[in-house]
Design a protein around this motif. Structure first.
Motif, PDB file in Angstrom:
ATOM      1  N   MET A   1       0.855  -1.171   0.000  1.00  0.00           N
ATOM      2  CA  MET A   1       0.000   0.000   0.000  1.00  0.00           C
ATOM      3  C   MET A   1       0.904   1.237   0.000  1.00  0.00           C
ATOM      4  O   MET A   1       1.828   1.334   0.793  1.00  0.00           O
ATOM      5  CB  MET A   1      -0.887  -0.040   1.239  1.00  0.00           C
ATOM      6  CG  MET A   1      -1.770   1.166   1.396  1.00  0.00           C
ATOM      7  SD  MET A   1      -2.810   1.188   2.886  1.00  0.00           S
ATOM      8  CE  MET A   1      -3.601  -0.392   2.851  1.00  0.00           C
ATOM      9  N   ASN A   2       0.614   2.183  -0.880  1.00  0.00           N
ATOM     10  CA  ASN A   2       1.446   3.378  -0.930  1.00  0.00           C
ATOM     11  C   ASN A   2       1.014   4.402   0.123  1.00  0.00           C
ATOM     12  O   ASN A   2      -0.029   4.261   0.767  1.00  0.00           O
ATOM     13  CB  ASN A   2       1.471   3.980  -2.341  1.00  0.00           C
ATOM     14  CG  ASN A   2       0.160   4.602  -2.751  1.00  0.00           C
ATOM     15  OD1 ASN A   2      -0.488   5.282  -1.971  1.00  0.00           O
ATOM     16  ND2 ASN A   2      -0.240   4.375  -3.984  1.00  0.00           N
ATOM     17  N   ILE A   3       1.830   5.430   0.270  1.00  0.00           N
ATOM     18  CA  ILE A   3       1.607   6.433   1.312  1.00  0.00           C
ATOM     19  C   ILE A   3       0.261   7.128   1.157  1.00  0.00           C
ATOM     20  O   ILE A   3      -0.435   7.398   2.131  1.00  0.00           O
ATOM     21  CB  ILE A   3       2.782   7.444   1.346  1.00  0.00           C
ATOM     22  CG1 ILE A   3       2.653   8.393   2.542  1.00  0.00           C
ATOM     23  CG2 ILE A   3       2.853   8.252   0.069  1.00  0.00           C
ATOM     24  CD1 ILE A   3       3.058   7.770   3.830  1.00  0.00           C
ATOM     25  N   HIS A   4      -0.143   7.391  -0.077  1.00  0.00           N
ATOM     26  CA  HIS A   4      -1.416   8.077  -0.316  1.00  0.00           C
ATOM     27  C   HIS A   4      -2.593   7.206   0.114  1.00  0.00           C
ATOM     28  O   HIS A   4      -3.557   7.704   0.717  1.00  0.00           O
ATOM     29  CB  HIS A   4      -1.550   8.453  -1.792  1.00  0.00           C
ATOM     30  CG  HIS A   4      -0.466   9.365  -2.247  1.00  0.00           C
ATOM     31  ND1 HIS A   4       0.604   8.916  -2.971  1.00  0.00           N
ATOM     32  CD2 HIS A   4      -0.277  10.689  -2.059  1.00  0.00           C
ATOM     33  CE1 HIS A   4       1.408   9.933  -3.216  1.00  0.00           C
ATOM     34  NE2 HIS A   4       0.902  11.021  -2.677  1.00  0.00           N
ATOM     35  N   GLU A   5      -2.500   5.918  -0.154  1.00  0.00           N
ATOM     36  CA  GLU A   5      -3.558   4.991   0.259  1.00  0.00           C
ATOM     37  C   GLU A   5      -3.616   4.869   1.780  1.00  0.00           C
ATOM     38  O   GLU A   5      -4.704   4.857   2.370  1.00  0.00           O
ATOM     39  CB  GLU A   5      -3.339   3.621  -0.367  1.00  0.00           C
ATOM     40  CG  GLU A   5      -3.518   3.597  -1.866  1.00  0.00           C
ATOM     41  CD  GLU A   5      -3.057   2.296  -2.505  1.00  0.00           C
ATOM     42  OE1 GLU A   5      -3.508   2.030  -3.623  1.00  0.00           O
ATOM     43  OE2 GLU A   5      -2.252   1.560  -1.896  1.00  0.00           O
ATOM     44  N   GLN A   6      -2.450   4.790   2.413  1.00  0.00           N
ATOM     45  CA  GLN A   6      -2.413   4.678   3.875  1.00  0.00           C
ATOM     46  C   GLN A   6      -3.078   5.884   4.528  1.00  0.00           C
ATOM     47  O   GLN A   6      -3.928   5.741   5.408  1.00  0.00           O
ATOM     48  CB  GLN A   6      -0.974   4.597   4.372  1.00  0.00           C
ATOM     49  CG  GLN A   6      -0.309   3.281   4.160  1.00  0.00           C
ATOM     50  CD  GLN A   6       1.111   3.294   4.696  1.00  0.00           C
ATOM     51  OE1 GLN A   6       1.772   4.331   4.707  1.00  0.00           O
ATOM     52  NE2 GLN A   6       1.575   2.149   5.132  1.00  0.00           N
ATOM     53  N   ILE A   7      -2.681   7.058   4.102  1.00  0.00           N
ATOM     54  CA  ILE A   7      -3.222   8.276   4.705  1.00  0.00           C
ATOM     55  C   ILE A   7      -4.706   8.413   4.361  1.00  0.00           C
ATOM     56  O   ILE A   7      -5.515   8.781   5.212  1.00  0.00           O
ATOM     57  CB  ILE A   7      -2.405   9.503   4.282  1.00  0.00           C
ATOM     58  CG1 ILE A   7      -1.008   9.406   4.912  1.00  0.00           C
ATOM     59  CG2 ILE A   7      -3.099  10.797   4.717  1.00  0.00           C
ATOM     60  CD1 ILE A   7      -0.038  10.454   4.447  1.00  0.00           C
ATOM     61  N   GLY A   8      -5.062   8.109   3.119  1.00  0.00           N
ATOM     62  CA  GLY A   8      -6.465   8.191   2.714  1.00  0.00           C
ATOM     63  C   GLY A   8      -7.360   7.299   3.558  1.00  0.00           C
ATOM     64  O   GLY A   8      -8.458   7.708   3.967  1.00  0.00           O
ATOM     65  N   GLU A   9      -6.901   6.081   3.831  1.00  0.00           N
ATOM     66  CA  GLU A   9      -7.686   5.168   4.660  1.00  0.00           C
ATOM     67  C   GLU A   9      -7.837   5.700   6.083  1.00  0.00           C
ATOM     68  O   GLU A   9      -8.909   5.591   6.685  1.00  0.00           O
ATOM     69  CB  GLU A   9      -7.053   3.784   4.673  1.00  0.00           C
ATOM     70  CG  GLU A   9      -7.294   3.004   3.412  1.00  0.00           C
ATOM     71  CD  GLU A   9      -6.784   1.575   3.494  1.00  0.00           C
ATOM     72  OE1 GLU A   9      -6.308   1.148   4.563  1.00  0.00           O
ATOM     73  OE2 GLU A   9      -6.871   0.883   2.460  1.00  0.00           O
ATOM     74  N   LYS A  10      -6.763   6.253   6.616  1.00  0.00           N
ATOM     75  CA  LYS A  10      -6.825   6.799   7.976  1.00  0.00           C
ATOM     76  C   LYS A  10      -7.812   7.961   8.039  1.00  0.00           C
ATOM     77  O   LYS A  10      -8.622   8.055   8.962  1.00  0.00           O
ATOM     78  CB  LYS A  10      -5.442   7.279   8.440  1.00  0.00           C
ATOM     79  CG  LYS A  10      -4.424   6.190   8.613  1.00  0.00           C
ATOM     80  CD  LYS A  10      -4.542   5.534   9.938  1.00  0.00           C
ATOM     81  CE  LYS A  10      -3.415   4.546  10.138  1.00  0.00           C
ATOM     82  NZ  LYS A  10      -3.657   3.692  11.292  1.00  0.00           N
TER      83      LYS A  10
ATOM     84  N   GLU B   1       4.516  12.676   8.342  1.00  0.00           N
ATOM     85  CA  GLU B   1       5.751  13.310   8.808  1.00  0.00           C
ATOM     86  C   GLU B   1       6.956  12.384   8.632  1.00  0.00           C
ATOM     87  O   GLU B   1       8.021  12.821   8.187  1.00  0.00           O
ATOM     88  CB  GLU B   1       5.612  13.725  10.271  1.00  0.00           C
ATOM     89  CG  GLU B   1       6.806  14.521  10.756  1.00  0.00           C
ATOM     90  CD  GLU B   1       6.593  15.091  12.143  1.00  0.00           C
ATOM     91  OE1 GLU B   1       7.295  16.063  12.465  1.00  0.00           O
ATOM     92  OE2 GLU B   1       5.755  14.565  12.908  1.00  0.00           O
ATOM     93  N   LYS B   2       6.797  11.113   8.952  1.00  0.00           N
ATOM     94  CA  LYS B   2       7.897  10.162   8.770  1.00  0.00           C
ATOM     95  C   LYS B   2       8.265  10.030   7.297  1.00  0.00           C
ATOM     96  O   LYS B   2       9.442   9.955   6.944  1.00  0.00           O
ATOM     97  CB  LYS B   2       7.525   8.800   9.351  1.00  0.00           C
ATOM     98  CG  LYS B   2       7.520   8.774  10.867  1.00  0.00           C
ATOM     99  CD  LYS B   2       7.071   7.440  11.405  1.00  0.00           C
ATOM    100  CE  LYS B   2       6.945   7.508  12.924  1.00  0.00           C
ATOM    101  NZ  LYS B   2       6.395   6.276  13.473  1.00  0.00           N
ATOM    102  N   HIS B   3       7.256  10.041   6.453  1.00  0.00           N
ATOM    103  CA  HIS B   3       7.513   9.977   5.006  1.00  0.00           C
ATOM    104  C   HIS B   3       8.268  11.225   4.547  1.00  0.00           C
ATOM    105  O   HIS B   3       9.240  11.127   3.784  1.00  0.00           O
ATOM    106  CB  HIS B   3       6.189   9.840   4.252  1.00  0.00           C
ATOM    107  CG  HIS B   3       6.349   9.771   2.780  1.00  0.00           C
ATOM    108  ND1 HIS B   3       6.865   8.666   2.145  1.00  0.00           N
ATOM    109  CD2 HIS B   3       6.069  10.663   1.806  1.00  0.00           C
ATOM    110  CE1 HIS B   3       6.899   8.885   0.840  1.00  0.00           C
ATOM    111  NE2 HIS B   3       6.416  10.096   0.621  1.00  0.00           N
ATOM    112  N   ALA B   4       7.838  12.376   5.028  1.00  0.00           N
ATOM    113  CA  ALA B   4       8.513  13.628   4.677  1.00  0.00           C
ATOM    114  C   ALA B   4       9.965  13.623   5.164  1.00  0.00           C
ATOM    115  O   ALA B   4      10.869  14.079   4.446  1.00  0.00           O
ATOM    116  CB  ALA B   4       7.765  14.820   5.264  1.00  0.00           C
ATOM    117  N   ASP B   5      10.202  13.094   6.350  1.00  0.00           N
ATOM    118  CA  ASP B   5      11.566  13.002   6.879  1.00  0.00           C
ATOM    119  C   ASP B   5      12.436  12.121   5.986  1.00  0.00           C
ATOM    120  O   ASP B   5      13.587  12.465   5.696  1.00  0.00           O
ATOM    121  CB  ASP B   5      11.564  12.442   8.305  1.00  0.00           C
ATOM    122  CG  ASP B   5      11.008  13.415   9.327  1.00  0.00           C
ATOM    123  OD1 ASP B   5      10.894  14.617   9.025  1.00  0.00           O
ATOM    124  OD2 ASP B   5      10.669  12.950  10.442  1.00  0.00           O
TER     125      ASP B   5
END
Length: 56
Positions: free
Chosen positions: A1-10, A38-42
């Motif tokens: 699952m990509n970052i966009h999907e993870q955040i979208g689900e949350k 934030e972790k992804h941005a880091d």
């Protein structure tokens, strides 16, 4: 699952909690989404720094 999907689900889950009146649970889920972002941005920043050092 990509970052966009993870955040979208949350965010979607937080919306369900919010509608149900579970505001604390919604806030907790949004904090988790923010932590993931934030972790992804880091990681992205670190990779950019490494790239910039290699270019010099």
């Amino acid at each position: 699952m990509n970052i966009h999907e993870q955040i979208g689900e949350k965010v979607e889950l937080a919306g369900v909690y919010f509608v149900d009146g579970a505001f604390r649970s919604a806030a907790r889920i949004l904090r988790e989404a923010a932590d993931i972002a934030e972790k992804h941005a880091d990681r992205c920043d670190a990779e950019l720094r490494e790239f910039a050092q290699g270019v010099r």
